[in-house]
Design an enzyme around this catalytic site. Structure first.
Site, mmCIF file in Angstrom:
data_model
loop_
_atom_site.group_PDB
_atom_site.id
_atom_site.type_symbol
_atom_site.label_atom_id
_atom_site.label_comp_id
_atom_site.label_asym_id
_atom_site.label_seq_id
_atom_site.Cartn_x
_atom_site.Cartn_y
_atom_site.Cartn_z
ATOM 1 N N ARG A 76 0.811 -1.219 0.000
ATOM 2 C CA ARG A 76 0.000 0.000 0.000
ATOM 3 C C ARG A 76 0.844 1.268 0.000
ATOM 4 O O ARG A 76 0.655 2.163 -0.826
ATOM 5 C CB ARG A 76 -0.922 0.030 1.236
ATOM 6 N N LYS A 104 29.329 0.579 -0.082
ATOM 7 C CA LYS A 104 30.785 0.821 -0.039
ATOM 8 C C LYS A 104 31.179 1.517 1.256
ATOM 9 O O LYS A 104 32.322 1.906 1.433
ATOM 10 C CB LYS A 104 31.203 1.712 -1.212
#
Ligand code: CP
Length: 302
Positions: A76, A104
């Site tokens: 939803r 990273k």
């Protein structure tokens, strides 16, 4: 359209930058938003018999959806925010941490700084309840909480209050029962607080172990701890106008969650007032029997 634009402007000039929890809203704020929602609903595209034309109120604006992948799945909220943005003439992009430079080692703060540079609004759902507050503290654009862990779900509450107004024409004076997982169900945490602004003190009905945490209990909140097999009996004694059922949030705790299961079925419905509303934020698992979907009191798909 001019009236709508003025209303929207009023909301945008509202001096709160972010939408982080229901506590930040006054009753007036909520009434203004419910009024605005009522005026925008004909433009929502829900009525398929009408030709849809984007409103253009958000033309040129970009929304970033930041939903924690894999942990905070959504149908939803993940669907309705971009649908609304596109209906208003804006556009959306999805930020996925797992394909981002966070992998990273880029920090949450730096990531937010960059994302807010790309966006006009950020919609955030994360299992860590503090995530949305950190994002808001760094973001240069408004941040909307789309569900923070088991804490709150303020936009669901706005929708729930809107649904009550549509069904009953008012919120004040309603008798509301919140049922099921009151410990981990974030929607009921926001809802109980939102209702209190209208003088409505909800009654909780839950099994032992899934009680409402102290921080979400309002002054008039009461709770009945029951064997969930007796849900019908408890509701028949209470005679609520609104039964707000919640899913047992099995993903938020270890151990056997099935012992908490309950069901609202035709038998339970037969014990409820003729004009009651059965609400649920969805998704449902087994707590709402399919046999009650066609009952006019069932408004969870509205
Ligand atoms: N009500 C609600 O937040 O549903 P989703 O988890 O599917 O978004």
């Amino acid at each position: 359209l001019i009236n709508l634009s003025l209303l929207l402007l009023k909301i945008l000039m509202w001096n709160r930058k972010h939408l982080l929890d229901i506590d930040a809203f006054s009753r007036d704020d909520i009434e203004n938003l419910i009024g605005l929602a009522g005026r925008l609903e004909p433009f929502s595209g829900i009525d398929k018999s009408k030709k849809f034309k984007p409103l253009g109120l958000c033309r040129g604006q970009i929304m970033t959806l930041w939903f924690e992948p894999g942990k905070e799945n959504s149908t939803r909220t993940f669907g309705s925010f971009p649908a609304a943005m596109m209906r208003l003439g804006g556009s959306c992009k999805v930020f996925d941490e797992t394909t981002s430079s966070m992998m990273k080692g880029e920090s949450l703060e730096d990531t937010t700084r960059i994302l807010s540079g790309h966006s006009d609004v950020i919609v955030d759902r994360h299992r860590d309840a503090g995530h949305v507050y950190t994002v808001a503290s760094v973001s240069s654009v408004p941040v909307i909480n789309a569900g923070n862990g088991s804490a709150q779900h303020p936009t669901q509450t706005l929708l729930d209050l809107y649904t009550m107004v549509k069904k009953f024409g008012r919120i004040e004076g309603l008798k509301v029962a919140v049922v099921g997982d009151l410990k981990f169900g974030r929607t009921v945490h926001s809802l109980v607080k939102g209702l209190e602004k209208f003088g409505v003190h909800a009654t909780g009905i839950c099994p032992q172990g899934l009680e409402m945490p102290g921080e979400f209990r309002t002054s008039g909140y009461e709770e009945r701890i029951i064997d969930m097999n007796d849900t019908g009996q408890a509701l028949s004694e209470l005679k609520p106008d609104v039964v707000y059922a919640t899913r047992i949030q099995a993903e938020r705790f270890s151990g056997n969650s099935e012992k908490y299961n309950y069901v609202i079925n035709k038998k339970v419905l037969s014990m409820l007032p003729k004009n009651a509303a059965i609400m649920h934020p969805l998704p449902r698992i087994s707590e709402l029997s399919r046999e009650i979907d066609s009952d006019e009191r069932s408004v969870y798909f509205h």
